[in-house]
Structures are given as structure tokens and as C-alpha cells.
Design an enzyme around this catalytic site. Structure first.
Site, PDB file in Angstrom:
ATOM      1  N   PHE A   1       0.834  -1.156  -0.102  1.00  0.00           N
ATOM      2  CA  PHE A   1       0.167   0.006  -0.056  1.00  0.00           C
ATOM      3  C   PHE A   1       0.933   1.288  -0.063  1.00  0.00           C
ATOM      4  CE2 PHE A   1      -2.410  -3.387   2.337  1.00  0.00           C
ATOM      5  CZ  PHE A   1      -3.746  -2.979   1.907  1.00  0.00           C
ATOM      6  N   ASP A   2       0.268   2.278  -0.652  1.00  0.00           N
ATOM      7  CA  ASP A   2       0.781   3.480  -0.630  1.00  0.00           C
ATOM      8  C   ASP A   2       0.119   3.906   0.966  1.00  0.00           C
ATOM      9  OD1 ASP A   2       1.882   6.227  -0.724  1.00  0.00           O
ATOM     10  OD2 ASP A   2       0.343   6.804  -2.034  1.00  0.00           O
ATOM     11  N   PHE A   3       0.593   5.173   1.262  1.00  0.00           N
ATOM     12  CA  PHE A   3      -0.045   5.786   2.549  1.00  0.00           C
ATOM     13  C   PHE A   3      -0.892   6.707   2.469  1.00  0.00           C
ATOM     14  CE2 PHE A   3       0.049   7.970   6.686  1.00  0.00           C
ATOM     15  CZ  PHE A   3      -0.589   7.047   7.589  1.00  0.00           C
TER      16      PHE A   3
END
Length: 308
Positions: free
Chosen positions: A162-164
Site C-alpha cells: 500500500f501507499d500511505f
């Protein structure tokens, strides 16, 4: 009796993400709905090839094999097909041995309104408009982008990255970054290092994956030979000192990731090509690129990064 769907981590998937429908779609686009129906009937017993989301879905469903007493996950099919043209999809599901039993066939209509009805923490589709509508209604959804389909049967682990900002967390900090300089962003985040972010569109998914990992913790305590199936990673463009607020947020939510990468603007494919996730979620299309073209990418069209 099946366990109530409210007690499960549910992922909804469109047939366009699960299988390769390129030939079928070509018939629909060039010859229309009647020819499409006839084509699917003629090819009813020809299994559809694996789509981009297939390796992810297959491994996700394998979690139930580790915990058969509770079967904590489920995949639901949400399809624009009619039930008649959807017969081939379900026969392909059976052919590939996927434990999918619930479905909605909507005969050309967008399936996004039914995401909450099925308690889905994620809706995957290759139809960008369906995903945009879902995000507009604050439903968790992502557009599966074209890539090579790599499904190694000897690779039993499920890796999700995941990106944040704009994915797990909201886009409040990203708005600060877009509106100024990097130094101003770092000062903003440093001054709020102890303040957790508000949830983003995939926060519920990330939290529930963390609960599954706690199930695996217990299984490993009971049996030292237990082989963990689920591995999560956060791959963010942030770097120190903006990293601390990410950790604060995860701690506040009571969750964690197995691996966290603070890249400071480095190209994310440098990490993804080694990590080899079965799905990577990011809100910026510029980050959803792989030199080898073999990393399954999902665009989350949320927030300021997609305001245009």
C-alpha cells in the site's frame, strides 16, 4: 450454515478484474450485446484466462484453508453481465477452483451501489468509471491496471503493498505537500508527529488484514511450524522527519505492516520489483509503473492527487 458475511473480510471483484475478458469485450464493442451473449454461449465451456487480480484473489481465498473453522474471508463477484452471460464466468470460477459463491449480475448497470450491501472492504474492477462512482460515494474501490499475469503455484505467500497518503490515510497531508514546498510539508508533519491521520479509503481493509495477521500470530504460537500466508507492506514517498506520523497513525489504530519503506521520492518500482506484491495500491498513477510490467497495480482515484 455459512458464516454471516458481516463477520468476514469481504473483497468484491468484477469479472473484468478476475479474468481476461479482452476477446469478449471486443465482441461487445464491435458487434453489440446480442452478439456478445451469443459469443459467451458458444464459448460456455471454454474457461476464461486469468486476469490481473486472479493471483491476488486465489491466495486471499487460501486464507480460509488455514482457518476452516471460521473461514474469515470471502470474495463476491459484482458484475455488469446478465446472469445468462455470467454463466461462463461462474463456470470459469469452478474450473479454476475458486471458492466464490455469492454474486450480483446487473445486466449493464454499474455494481458500485452494492458494495456496502455485501460488506465489502474493497471493490476491484478494470472499469474506471465504476470505480470513480464508488469513490464519490466514499466506498473503497480501485481500478485494476493492465499488467502481465504472474501466478506461480509454488509461491504460496500473499503479499499486499500500500501507499500511505490517500490510500490507508486520508489526503490531508498530501494537500499540504501539493500546496507548497517539501520543507513546509516536513515542518507540518513534524509538528503533528503525535497526531494520527484520519482514515483513507482502504483503512478498513488494512485494519482487517491486520486482524488476520493476529490470527496467524496465534496459529504460530500454537504450532511453530505454521507457515504464514499473509504479508503486508507500506511503500510511501515520505521520508524522515515525515515518517513518524505514519508510525503514530498505525500505533493509534492498533495495526502494523510487516515492511515499511520511506523512499523520499525514489521510484517505487525499485522496491516493488524485489517485493513482488500480488497487489499494490496507490492514489497516483505516476507511481503505478513497473519497468518489467509484471507488478499488479491498482489505482485508488481519491483525494487531491486526482482532483483534476
Amino acid at each position: 450454515m455459512p458464516y454471516p458475511i458481516e463477520d468476514k473480510l469481504v473483497i468484491a471483484v468484477a469479472s473484468s478484474a478476475l479474468f481476461d475478458l479482452s476477446e469478449s469485450d471486443k465482441v461487445f464493442q464491435e458487434q453489440g450485446a446480442i452478439a456478445y451473449r451469443d459469443y459467451q454461449e458458444e464459448h460456455l465451456d471454454v474457461p476464461l484466462a486469468k486476469g490481473v487480480a486472479f493471483p491476488f484473489v486465489r491466495r486471499f481465498l487460501n486464507i480460509n484453508k488455514r482457518f476452516p473453522d471460521t473461514s474469515p474471508v470471502e470474495v463476491v463477484l459484482l458484475s455488469r453481465n446478465s446472469s445468462i452471460t455470467g454463466k461462463r464466468v461462474f463456470r470459469s470460477i469452478e474450473h479454476h477452483g475458486l471458492d466464490i459463491s455469492r454474486a450480483a449480475f446487473l445486466e449493464g448497470k454499474s455494481p458500485y451501489p452494492y458494495i456496502p450491501a455485501f460488506n465489502a472492504s474493497l471493490f476491484l474492477s478494470s472499469n474506471e468509471q465504476d470505480v470513480l462512482k464508488a469513490i464519490d460515494y466514499e466506498y473503497p474501490a480501485g481500478t485494476v491496471l493492465p499488467s502481465q499475469v504472474v501466478d506461480d503455484n509454488d509461491d504460496w505467500e500473499l503479499r499486499i503493498a500500500f501507499d500511505f497518503d490517500g490510500v490507508i490515510a486520508d489526503d490531508a497531508s498530501e494537500r499540504v505537500y501539493k500546496g507548497g514546498e517539501l520543507e513546509a510539508f516536513h515542518k507540518h508533519e513534524s509538528s503533528r508527529a503525535g497526531i494520527p491521520h484520519s482514515p483513507g479509503p482502504l483503512a478498513d481493509l488494512f485494519r482487517k488484514l491486520s486482524l488476520l495477521q493476529k490470527l496467524e500470530d496465534e496459529a504460530q504460537k500454537a504450532d511453530a511450524s505454521y507457515r504464514r500466508i499473509l504479508r503486508t507492506a507500506i511503500v510511501t514517498a515520505r521520508s524522515a522527519p515525515a515518517h513518524e506520523r505514519v508510525v503514530t497513525t498505525l500505533e493509534h489504530w492498533g495495526v502494523d505492516a510487516n515492511e515499511v519503506f520511506f523512499l523520499g521520492g525514489m521510484k517505487k518500482d525499485r522496491i516493488l520489483s524485489i517485493l513482488k506484491p500480488h497487489m499494490f495500491f496507490d492514489d497516483q498513477r505516476s507511481h503505478l509503473q513497473s519497468d518489467a510490467g509484471n507488478v499488479p497495480m491498482v489505482h485508488i482515484p481519491f483525494g487531491v492527487a486526482n482532483a483534476s
